[in-house]
Design an enzyme around this catalytic site. Structure first.
Site, PDB file in Angstrom:
ATOM      1  N   GLY A  97      47.485  46.073  37.389  1.00 39.53           N
ATOM      2  CA  GLY A  97      47.666  44.637  37.557  1.00 39.53           C
ATOM      3  C   GLY A  97      47.905  44.147  38.967  1.00 39.53           C
ATOM      4  N   GLY A 106      45.466  44.190  41.400  1.00 46.57           N
ATOM      5  CA  GLY A 106      44.223  43.745  42.037  1.00 46.57           C
ATOM      6  C   GLY A 106      43.378  44.865  42.594  1.00 46.57           C
ATOM      7  N   THR A 163      40.684  46.382  41.236  1.00 45.65           N
ATOM      8  CA  THR A 163      39.244  46.152  41.067  1.00 45.65           C
ATOM      9  C   THR A 163      38.731  45.121  42.059  1.00 45.65           C
ATOM     10  OG1 THR A 163      39.328  46.736  38.716  1.00 45.65           O
ATOM     11  CG2 THR A 163      37.462  45.409  39.450  1.00 45.65           C
ATOM     12  N   ASP A 195      38.464  53.679  35.579  1.00 40.20           N
ATOM     13  CA  ASP A 195      39.498  53.114  34.711  1.00 40.20           C
ATOM     14  C   ASP A 195      38.928  52.958  33.302  1.00 40.20           C
ATOM     15  OD1 ASP A 195      41.494  51.690  33.449  1.00 40.20           O
ATOM     16  OD2 ASP A 195      41.790  50.274  35.092  1.00 40.20           O
ATOM     17  N   ASN A 232      48.569  42.546  47.822  1.00 38.58           N
ATOM     18  CA  ASN A 232      47.935  41.373  47.221  1.00 38.58           C
ATOM     19  C   ASN A 232      48.955  40.357  46.713  1.00 38.58           C
ATOM     20  OD1 ASN A 232      45.157  41.860  47.526  1.00 38.58           O
ATOM     21  ND2 ASN A 232      45.127  43.253  45.777  1.00 38.58           N
TER      22      ASN A 232
END
Length: 357
Positions: free
Chosen positions: A24, A26, A28, A51, A250
């Site tokens: 969670g 970021g 990707t 993943d 991020n």
């Protein structure tokens, strides 16, 4: 150190780029944006999602499969999503009916983790045969990623044991498989292919440990759990002898209005505390890249191109604006209106009271 990922683009010898971190944060989006930038400086780039919950298709707004697919809008960027369920039934080779032999199947799969590791080796074999200039891995959350990076070691040990068994008991194994109704020549063929796979795994393992060929980009957010996972990841990567010297942080909040929200200001203070801890831990040895929390999600090639620019030029947030006089006048007008309404209600209440005689 330079607060960008320019060093990754400049290092032309890099073959493998892993992007990973806690779930969670970021990963990707970051790996996709990095692949977009690498496509500008490399002849061919492949991004692979390892993943089980694939998100590459969502990030690029394009359906990908377990085979490399050209990303729309590029002529040198490809993407693929690895099947998370390993299949040893054929090991990707024609004529490998050996999997129907229960003895060999049990022998091959008796090594812990060998099924996933075999699947990983097949991916490596396919990737190397396609000869991409650079391969970017969009990895699973930290725990799965560490297992992925350990697959070469698992395979090397497991296949090494099988080859050793073949060398010491080759004739006996052939006789046993013939007694069980299998073809002895097929057994020799299988063990020969395992020896060939072992050579591939040793080569990949050496490349992963070579900082000229491999690097790992850690992705995180300014929160405690992410900071903890990042530190664990950095320590484990050092144990596996895998180079890492880049951290992407991020979802940093840069408020555009000062004094607009107590909740927002509390989150900014919390993030600032953990940002300071990141810098205390990693500023001397890592390139720390700070990425803003955006109003819109990053999906599609145009959005990824725009987002990726912050990897090359540090994001500079505009100074927060003070709440302007127009807003203050609006609030004052509301207060006046409310006071007038209260005065009116008081008057009506006074009139409703019975007069004293």
């Amino acid at each position: 150190m330079d607060p960008t990922l320019q060093n990754v683009l400049d290092q032309q010898t890099l073959k493998w780029v892993f992007v990973g971190g806690k779930g969670g944060v970021g990963k990707t989006t970051s790996s996709s944006a990095l692949a977009v930038q690498l496509a500008n400086v490399r002849s061919s780039v492949l991004i692979i999602s390892t993943d089980p919950a694939h998100n590459l298709s969502d990030a690029f707004k394009q359906k990908f499969t377990k085979s490399p697919t050209l990303v729309e809008g590029f002529d040198n960027l490809y993407a693929m999503e690895v099947d998370p369920n390993p299949d040893l039934s054929g090991m990707g080779e024609p004529g490998m009916e050996w999997a129907q032999d229960s003895f060999l199947t049990d022998l091959a799969t008796s090594i812990p983790g060998i099924d996933e590791a075999m699947s990983f080796a097949e991916v490596m074999k396919q990737v190397q045969s396609l000869d991409y200039s650079c391969i970017v891995f969009d990895t699973a959350p930290t725990g799965h990623t560490l297992r992925l990076l350990n697959f070469p070691n698992i395979l090397e040990k497991g296949l090494g044991k099988l080859v050793q068994l073949k060398n010491s008991m080759g004739g006996l194994m052939t006789q046993m498989t013939r007694m069980m109704g299998s073809d002895g020549d097929m057994t020799e063929q299988v063990l020969g292919k395992l020896e060939g796979m072992l050579d591939l795994v040793k080569q990949v393992n050496e490349q992963f440990k070579d900082p000229a060929l491999t690097t790992f980009v850690c992705v995180c957010i300014p929160e405690f759990l992410s900071l903890y996972e990042t530190e664990r990841l950095v320590q484990e990567l050092a144990k596996y002898e895998i180079d890492t010297h880049n951290i992407v942080i991020n979802q940093i909040i840069y408020p555009d209005i000062s004094g607009g929200s107590k909740l927002l200001e509390a989150r900014v203070r919390m993030q600032q505390k953990y940002l300071e801890q990141y810098y205390d831990l990693y500023e001397e040895d890592f390139n720390i890249v700070k990425m803003p929390l955006l109003e819109e999600e990053v999906r599609g090639v145009p959005a990824l191109r725009e987002f990726s620019l912050h990897f090359l030029q540090p994001f500079v947030a505009p100074p927060p604006r003070q709440m302007g006089s127009a807003r203050e006048a609006e609030l004052e007008a509301e207060v006046v209106a409310l006071k007038q309404e209260v005065a009116l209600l008081k008057g009506q209440l006074q009139q409703a009271k019975p007069s004293s005689t």
